[in-house]
Design an enzyme around this catalytic site. Sequence first.
Site, PDB file in Angstrom:
ATOM      1  N   LYS A 175       0.851  -1.194   0.000  1.00 49.58           N
ATOM      2  CA  LYS A 175       0.000   0.000   0.000  1.00 49.58           C
ATOM      3  C   LYS A 175       0.889   1.247   0.000  1.00 49.58           C
ATOM      4  O   LYS A 175       1.543   1.553   0.983  1.00 49.58           O
ATOM      5  CB  LYS A 175      -0.912   0.045   1.232  1.00 49.58           C
ATOM      6  CG  LYS A 175      -1.971   1.140   1.089  1.00 49.58           C
ATOM      7  CD  LYS A 175      -2.672   1.498   2.366  1.00 49.58           C
ATOM      8  CE  LYS A 175      -2.010   2.607   3.129  1.00 49.58           C
ATOM      9  NZ  LYS A 175      -1.931   3.903   2.413  1.00 49.58           N
ATOM     10  N   GLY A 228       7.273   5.287   7.658  1.00 55.41           N
ATOM     11  CA  GLY A 228       6.317   6.366   7.898  1.00 55.41           C
ATOM     12  C   GLY A 228       6.585   7.007   9.245  1.00 55.41           C
ATOM     13  O   GLY A 228       7.690   6.914   9.784  1.00 55.41           O
ATOM     14  N   THR A 230       6.458   7.974  13.314  1.00 56.05           N
ATOM     15  CA  THR A 230       6.679   7.192  14.536  1.00 56.05           C
ATOM     16  C   THR A 230       5.345   6.789  15.188  1.00 56.05           C
ATOM     17  O   THR A 230       5.197   5.662  15.663  1.00 56.05           O
ATOM     18  CB  THR A 230       7.577   7.996  15.501  1.00 56.05           C
ATOM     19  OG1 THR A 230       8.858   8.120  14.866  1.00 56.05           O
ATOM     20  CG2 THR A 230       7.755   7.307  16.842  1.00 56.05           C
ATOM     21  N   THR A 232       2.464   6.260  13.713  1.00 51.10           N
ATOM     22  CA  THR A 232       1.860   5.174  12.929  1.00 51.10           C
ATOM     23  C   THR A 232       2.609   3.874  13.192  1.00 51.10           C
ATOM     24  O   THR A 232       1.999   2.799  13.289  1.00 51.10           O
ATOM     25  CB  THR A 232       1.882   5.493  11.418  1.00 51.10           C
ATOM     26  OG1 THR A 232       1.502   6.846  11.231  1.00 51.10           O
ATOM     27  CG2 THR A 232       0.962   4.591  10.635  1.00 51.10           C
ATOM     28  N   GLU A 250      10.721   1.788   9.700  1.00 54.92           N
ATOM     29  CA  GLU A 250      11.591   2.943   9.412  1.00 54.92           C
ATOM     30  C   GLU A 250      10.767   4.179   9.698  1.00 54.92           C
ATOM     31  O   GLU A 250       9.820   4.479   8.979  1.00 54.92           O
ATOM     32  CB  GLU A 250      12.020   2.928   7.936  1.00 54.92           C
ATOM     33  CG  GLU A 250      12.814   1.712   7.519  1.00 54.92           C
ATOM     34  CD  GLU A 250      14.152   1.627   8.215  1.00 54.92           C
ATOM     35  OE1 GLU A 250      14.681   2.658   8.666  1.00 54.92           O
ATOM     36  OE2 GLU A 250      14.672   0.509   8.342  1.00 54.92           O
ATOM     37  N   CYS A 284      13.271  11.994   5.321  1.00 52.87           N
ATOM     38  CA  CYS A 284      13.474  11.603   6.716  1.00 52.87           C
ATOM     39  C   CYS A 284      14.920  11.844   7.153  1.00 52.87           C
ATOM     40  O   CYS A 284      15.197  11.945   8.339  1.00 52.87           O
ATOM     41  CB  CYS A 284      13.108  10.135   6.898  1.00 52.87           C
ATOM     42  SG  CYS A 284      13.968   9.073   5.731  1.00 52.87           S
ATOM     43  N   GLU A 386       9.289  16.300  14.908  1.00 52.38           N
ATOM     44  CA  GLU A 386       9.598  16.288  13.481  1.00 52.38           C
ATOM     45  C   GLU A 386       8.636  17.207  12.729  1.00 52.38           C
ATOM     46  O   GLU A 386       7.426  17.015  12.789  1.00 52.38           O
ATOM     47  CB  GLU A 386       9.448  14.851  12.960  1.00 52.38           C
ATOM     48  CG  GLU A 386       9.913  14.705  11.544  1.00 52.38           C
ATOM     49  CD  GLU A 386       9.708  13.289  11.001  1.00 52.38           C
ATOM     50  OE1 GLU A 386       8.672  12.687  11.310  1.00 52.38           O
ATOM     51  OE2 GLU A 386      10.588  12.810  10.267  1.00 52.38           O
TER      52      GLU A 386
HETATM   53  P1  NDP Z   1       2.404   8.070   7.926  1.00 50.99           P
HETATM   54  O1  NDP Z   1       2.905   7.308   9.085  1.00 50.99           O
HETATM   55  O2  NDP Z   1       1.255   8.978   8.111  1.00 50.99           O
HETATM   56  O3  NDP Z   1       1.998   7.097   6.741  1.00 50.99           O
HETATM   57  C1  NDP Z   1       2.865   6.135   6.175  1.00 50.99           C
HETATM   58  C2  NDP Z   1       2.028   5.057   5.505  1.00 50.99           C
HETATM   59  O4  NDP Z   1       1.300   4.342   6.504  1.00 50.99           O
HETATM   60  C3  NDP Z   1       0.989   5.586   4.532  1.00 50.99           C
HETATM   61  O5  NDP Z   1       0.829   4.684   3.472  1.00 50.99           O
HETATM   62  C4  NDP Z   1      -0.235   5.651   5.408  1.00 50.99           C
HETATM   63  O6  NDP Z   1      -1.426   5.711   4.691  1.00 50.99           O
HETATM   64  C5  NDP Z   1      -0.094   4.370   6.202  1.00 50.99           C
HETATM   65  N1  NDP Z   1      -0.845   4.331   7.459  1.00 50.99           N
HETATM   66  C6  NDP Z   1      -1.324   5.360   8.209  1.00 50.99           C
HETATM   67  N2  NDP Z   1      -1.976   4.889   9.301  1.00 50.99           N
HETATM   68  C7  NDP Z   1      -1.901   3.528   9.244  1.00 50.99           C
HETATM   69  C8  NDP Z   1      -2.369   2.464  10.081  1.00 50.99           C
HETATM   70  N3  NDP Z   1      -3.049   2.701  11.199  1.00 50.99           N
HETATM   71  N4  NDP Z   1      -2.103   1.194   9.719  1.00 50.99           N
HETATM   72  C9  NDP Z   1      -1.397   0.930   8.608  1.00 50.99           C
HETATM   73  N5  NDP Z   1      -0.951   1.893   7.761  1.00 50.99           N
HETATM   74  C10 NDP Z   1      -1.183   3.180   8.077  1.00 50.99           C
HETATM   75  O7  NDP Z   1       3.672   8.847   7.338  1.00 50.99           O
HETATM   76  P2  NDP Z   1       3.679   9.911   6.177  1.00 50.99           P
HETATM   77  O8  NDP Z   1       3.110   9.312   4.926  1.00 50.99           O
HETATM   78  O9  NDP Z   1       3.107  11.180   6.694  1.00 50.99           O
HETATM   79  O10 NDP Z   1       5.254  10.066   5.923  1.00 50.99           O
HETATM   80  C11 NDP Z   1       6.063  10.914   6.626  1.00 50.99           C
HETATM   81  C12 NDP Z   1       6.789  10.181   7.738  1.00 50.99           C
HETATM   82  O11 NDP Z   1       7.560   9.122   7.203  1.00 50.99           O
HETATM   83  C13 NDP Z   1       7.770  11.054   8.468  1.00 50.99           C
HETATM   84  O12 NDP Z   1       7.646  10.841   9.848  1.00 50.99           O
HETATM   85  C14 NDP Z   1       9.113  10.568   7.982  1.00 50.99           C
HETATM   86  O13 NDP Z   1      10.178  10.786   8.874  1.00 50.99           O
HETATM   87  C15 NDP Z   1       8.851   9.130   7.794  1.00 50.99           C
HETATM   88  N6  NDP Z   1       9.843   8.567   6.900  1.00 50.99           N
HETATM   89  C16 NDP Z   1      10.806   7.726   7.420  1.00 50.99           C
HETATM   90  C17 NDP Z   1      11.798   7.223   6.602  1.00 50.99           C
HETATM   91  C18 NDP Z   1      12.842   6.280   7.123  1.00 50.99           C
HETATM   92  O14 NDP Z   1      13.487   5.627   6.311  1.00 50.99           O
HETATM   93  N7  NDP Z   1      13.050   6.166   8.421  1.00 50.99           N
HETATM   94  C19 NDP Z   1      11.861   7.579   5.177  1.00 50.99           C
HETATM   95  C20 NDP Z   1      10.804   8.448   4.757  1.00 50.99           C
HETATM   96  C21 NDP Z   1       9.835   8.914   5.596  1.00 50.99           C
HETATM   97  P3  NDP Z   1      -2.093   7.169   4.428  1.00 50.99           P
HETATM   98  O15 NDP Z   1      -1.277   7.811   3.382  1.00 50.99           O
HETATM   99  O16 NDP Z   1      -3.442   6.880   4.020  1.00 50.99           O
HETATM  100  O17 NDP Z   1      -2.034   7.894   5.745  1.00 50.99           O
END
Ligand code: NDP
Length: 483
Positions: A175, A228, A230, A232, A250, A284, A386
Amino acid sequence: MEIILQNYIGGELLSPLEEAYIHGTNPATGETFALVPDSTAKDVDLAVESAQSAFPSWSETPAKERSKILHRIAELIETKYFDQLVEAETTDNGKPLHLSRNVDIPRAAANFHFFASAILHTHTEAFPNESTSLNYTLRQPIGVVGCISPWNLPLYLFTWKIAPALAAGCTVVGKPSEITPYTSFLLSKICMEAGLPAGVLNIVHGTGPKAGRAITSHPEIKAISFTGGTKTGAEISRIAAPMFKKLSLELGGKNPNIIFEDCNYDKMIETTLRSSFSNQGQICLCGSRIFVQEGIYDRFKKDFVKKTEQLKVGDPLAPTTDVGAVVSEAHLNKILNYIELAKEEGGTMLTGGNRIVLEGRCKNGYFVAPTIIEGLDQQCRTNQEEIFGPVVTLAPFKKEEEAIQMANATQYGLSATVWTQNLNVAHRVANKLQAGIVWINTWMLRDLRTYFGGMKQSGVGREGGFQALNFFTEAKNVTIDFT
Ligand code: NDP
């Protein structure tokens, strides 16, 4: 006319079972350009069934065959579909076209090439016990896995998960973020054209709380690879851990950039500009807390502000644009709220601190001026949370120990950058930083073979190279007694 995206399940492009859609917005114009499936648990169930039926034959397909198909996917990304993917990524995400062309899409192809090659060069351990017995390790694909990725580097991060999973012989239910699903929709078509067998990769579009949650809670999904936020990540762990799913998380970062007086100044300042504002600060790994040794603090501040003000914020399609749109209206408001908070916390805006309204095609787009803030306490929320936008803070330091202490003073531990010509300082500081990745005199110089991931609340586990292949496989010890 809006583009209608579809799920990719069982080798076919399918509409969501409930026929519900979300609007996909171009953040540079504020206009809806796509309808994105708002999939539910029923669509996820279908995807899991198809991944389950594809698993026996895919997991037994010789590595050489799997490798060929994955290379073919990479080649289609690099050739026939390249321009379309570049444009789609910029339309969906708001990033400058040159970033999509030079970073995001080439890296998506590189992810497939890398893991397609890696599976041809695996080895395993053996533990001989003199002439009486032998143990060796078998690594077998874990089954159906879930891959969930964010919006900041859409195809780049989605493929960073699915390529090793497929290479390892797993079948996947993926997804992408519902905010940036366009390139993974195109990837579905590429996989069909490359001859990936039906059901091996399934892509379900939709929101985190609905489709994402259905993936993490599905009992037949054996592992979750997630990138995504922290919060989530914590929510996913709450659901997946009691089901004993393997988890790779991650998560967020609040990365320090430590600049010593003896650094290569010109290289440092050009790189710091990138590590602060590339992709509108939505990486990130961006260095959002900049610590500068006092002897060069004033010089750095003056030059850095000047160079930041020279960055061109504009239409992502224009070749001269350095900083494009942030990803959504909600994210724009989040960034602007943090800027207000920084002011309340006593920060001084050295530059930026406001929304930018452009003219013409982008008049309703979501643009933020690159922002530098000074004078904040390290414990305040602006320096602890963040922001994930084009916003950095500056602070001076005297001694190495002070820089290390400030760098480590957050809940995060993803990456860090250190600028010094002194080898002893570089090694000492790298050793003491609480970060999964430390760059010395560079930033974002990636080698796909290396460990990638964070400490503390930045994640659990490591991606990259053979670590990712190990994650998607189970280790089995076999003992032979020859007596
Ligand atoms: P989110 O945590 O909001 O979302 C990440 C993904 O998880 C999306 O596909 C999202 O869907 C999905 N999601 C949200 N809620 C749930 C749930 N309850 N169960 C399962 N899946 C869920 O992150 P963002 O998309 O806002 O991305 C930004 C974040 O990602 C920042 O914190 C950034 O630091 C982190 N990041 C970390 C990296 C690393 O390598 N450590 C690299 C890049 C980013 P939906 O879009 O519908 O919300």
